[in-house]
Design a protein around this motif. Structure first.
Motif: not given
Length: 741
Positions: A458-465, A447-453
């Motif tokens: 960006r760390l959340a991209r390690r997980w496919p879901s 789970a991550h914040d809406l802000h893409p910056g």
């Protein structure tokens, strides 16, 4: 006829003297059997008359050791009796069971150990690492579970015969105290080529002479100096590159603390708790170097929580600045000091497995809020409102934390700092890996914040879901989840900036929410932020943004703000002026117009100085405000309030009275927004969150007004209302969404 019961006890039940407690309780009642650690809980085989077993289980629930937290006692009656001896025994841990752990936080030195520390007849007299099952390091030394010495950083210290005898004696309070040690077999202090008592004396002499010394503590290195010495305090600020933010001060006892700050009964209870947090309280003038608080209204005080701290304060007999040995926003060092121009290093040879900054708490009457959740509080478990598959919530950018979740249990990790700092980002990864391993949680979702910056996003991209959670929804969900509220609930989120689902910056929000989603009902009016981030650092820019570019109305420029002509052109031409509906930025603007803060030297400085100015005034009438309906939302026009503020200033009203009136205005507007929402949606639960609610004056006024209006208001307590609580709110939202497919 005797019965045999299998009992499992879950909670903080390892590293807190729980097995010795079970042994004593069983022996007193006449229960036969055994107890052992298993994974992250305690397993008991108990045999005896049914009435005695009932009394035994009742005692487990109601009379645990002070540092223990029993969350669940599971009893399976009728298990065939094992071949036990005539009494009750403590057996080796079972390492084959999966760890569903609850890691005990570090505990401040207990009264028994403190008496021994200063008893010349005791064999641990003046030993800086004295501890027992009721106190000492826990989370900072654990490598893996179950919690036994072999799985801690104490495994390299072989117990001497005297310590071993205590460790294996069920009647001794050091029975299975995993960090047990003494001067013969345990960790030792070092100062240059000196060790032990000689090293301690040399470091104390250096501090007394005005030196700045790095001291290795439970969870990392601190900078320590005489809090009365102006030059030493200035050097600490120079070393840390910390120009204005107050420095924490450690004192011997609550009597000394009371001489430095106006303490409430809640403050005194917090200071003496086993978590030993830094407590923010209104400072008294005099005694300390002015450089400690740098003109700010509160002082951060805490008591010694390790034997080493007690020895230093006993030797020096003066308040000490004790602050993490790092540059601003970087993690606290745990292995060695490098790049800091200190006058000496007092270190020791017990390895630190996990770093934890000192916790920070601020009281609100009988209640309190956690500003920073670290040593002494983290990583104690929290609960989620819905069972989650294994997931990680990665938090925000500033005041970063992460939360690991599995089922209804959530582990809110320690406060780490600003992720834009490379060392903090590395520390974040290390802490996440460590707690994932300890708790046996392998996240399948992020789970991550809406802000893409955000680097956390960006760390959340390690997980496919991945599950994106809007910033202020996470703020509100954190408060609701902590208080176990059933939806729907209203959420009032006041902070600096967070990306909204419409692509603009939010920060003054009224939401109707559940854990799965929300509806935006109201907000503060938008204003341009001239220069973007520069407007956060320079409150005068925000003042001009509101007055010259307000969404609903404008006002006359005061004519004396820095760079006014250039900023007016930026606003008129729309050059680098992102728009925000932020309560935090409105507080900045008010502080600038009252000449209280020209530069935000640290996050929230302007708002803190505004609160400080208002502190001496009570019962002040609010300033003017307007509430309009715009695009289906109730919108508070902050410019109307700022115009009235300027008029009061022109009429020579005292700055403090105007500041108090501004606070009263925001409180009154908040209640009116909630009343409008309640009339439309019939909801009375209100969650207050966001960094602005760290403001004691505002929070207490809003809570009182909401209660008087018939609402049920809630404020975060164990979970920070600032961005350090975002990850827990993200986890609550993600769990709710995933549990519903």
């Amino acid at each position: 006829m005797d019965a045999a019961w299998h009992i499992e006890v879950h909670g903080i039940v390892q590293g807190v003297g729980f097995r010795p407690f079970v042994h004593r309780l069983a022996t007193a009642i006449g229960i036969r059997g055994q107890v052992r650690n298993a994974g992250g809980h305690v397993v008991i085989s108990a045999t005896g008359p049914p009435a005695s077993l009932e009394a035994f289980v009742s005692g487990l629930r109601t009379r645990p050791p002070g540092a223990a937290r029993v969350r669940d006692v599971r009893v399976t009656p009728g298990v065939p009796e094992q071949q036990h001896g005539p009494g009750f025994e403590i057996v080796e841990s079972d390492v084959t069971l999966g760890a569903r752990a609850e890691i005990p936080p570090d505990l401040a030195t207990c009264a028994d150990c403190l008496r021994e520390l200063f008893d010349p007849a005791n064999r641990r007299y003046r030993y800086p690492f004295i501890n027992c099952t009721a106190c000492g390091p826990r989370a900072t030394i654990i490598d893996s579970l179950p919690y036994d010495r072999a799985r801690t950083s104490m495994r390299g210290f072989e117990m001497c015969p005297a310590c071993a005898a205590e460790y294996h004696d069920p009647s001794d309070r050091r029975f299975h105290a995993e960090p047990i040690a003494c001067a013969s077999c345990g960790p030792r202090l070092r100062w240059q080529a000196m060790t032990g008592e000689t090293a301690l004396r040399a470091a104390s002499d250096a501090i007394a002479a005005g030196a700045v010394v790095a001291v290795k503590g439970l969870a990392g290195f601190h900078l320590v100096c005489d809090a009365i010495n102006d030059e030493a305090v200035s050097r600490v600020r120079e070393i840390k590159a910390r120009a204005g933010k107050p420095l924490a001060v450690m004192v011997r006892d609550t009597t000394t603390a009371g001489a430095l700050a106006d303490l409430s009964e809640t403050d005194r209870a917090l200071l003496t708790a086993s978590s030993a947090p830094i407590v923010l309280a209104p400072r008294r003038h005099g005694v300390l170097s002015p450089g400690v608080c740098h003109g700010m209204p509160d002082i951060g005080l805490f008591l010694p929580y390790t034997p080493l701290h007690h020895l230093l304060l006993d030797a020096l007999r003066r308040p000490l600045v004790v602050t993490s040995a790092n540059h601003a926003d970087s993690p606290m060092p745990t292995i060695e000091i490098s790049g800091l121009a200190v006058d000496g290093v007092l270190t020791h040879d017990r390895p630190i497995v996990a770093r934890y900054d000192d916790s920070v708490i601020r009281s609100f009457g009988r209640d309190s809020i956690t500003i920073r959740r670290g040593r002494g509080l983290a990583p104690a478990l929290l609960r989620l409102p819905a069972a989650a598959p294994p997931l990680v919530a990665v938090g925000a950018q500033l005041k970063s934390t992460f939360t690991l979740a599995d089922g209804e249990r959530a582990v809110l990790g320690p406060h780490l700092g600003d992720l834009s700092d490379a060392e903090t980002l590395e520390a974040y990864g290390e802490a996440l890996d460590h707690l994932s391993h300890l708790h046996g949680i392998e996240p399948a979702h992020a789970a991550h914040d809406l802000h893409p910056g955000y680097l956390s996003s960006r760390l959340a991209r390690r997980w496919p879901s991945r599950i994106a959670v809007q910033h202020h929804h996470a703020h509100i969900a954190a408060v609701a989840a902590e208080h176990r509220l059933q939806p729907p609930f209203l959420g009032v989120a006041y902070d600096g900036l967070g990306l909204g689902d419409d692509g603009t910056f939010w920060g003054g929000e009224l939401l109707l929410a559940s854990y799965r989603g929300y509806q935006r009902l109201g907000r503060f009016s938008r204003a341009p932020m001239p220069g973007g981030e520069a407007a956060v650092r320079r409150p005068a820019r925000m003042a001009l943004g509101y007055l010259l570019g307000g969404e609903l109305s404008t006002g006359p420029a005061p004519g004396h703000l820095p760079g006014q002509e250039v900023i007016a052109r930026m606003i008129a031409q729309g050059v680098n002026c992102p728009s925000a509906s932020s309560a935090g930025r409105l507080f900045d603007a008010a502080a600038a117009l009252l000449d209280l803060c020209e530069v935000n030297g640290f996050e929230g400085e302007a708002a803190t100085r505004l609160e400080q100015a208002a502190g001496g005034f009570r019962g002040v009438e609010p300033l003017a405000w307007r509430l309009e309906r715009l695009d289906g939302l109730w919108v508070y026009d902050g410019v109307a309030t700022l115009r009235h503020l300027l008029e009061a200033r022109a009429d020579r009203e005292p700055v403090g009275r105007i500041a108090a009136a501004f606070h009263a205005t925001v409180a009154a507007v908040t209640v009116l927004l909630c009343e409008r929402a309640a009339a439309e949606h019939d909801v009375t639960q209100v969650c207050l969150s966001g960094g602005v609610f760290q403001n004691r004056l505002l929070a207490t006024d809003v809570l009182a007004r909401l209660s008087a209006a018939g609402f049920e208001p809630y404020l975060g307590e164990r979970v920070p209302v600032n961005d350090a609580g975002i990850s827990y709110g993200q986890a609550a939202v993600a769990a709710a969404r995933l549990s519903h497919g």
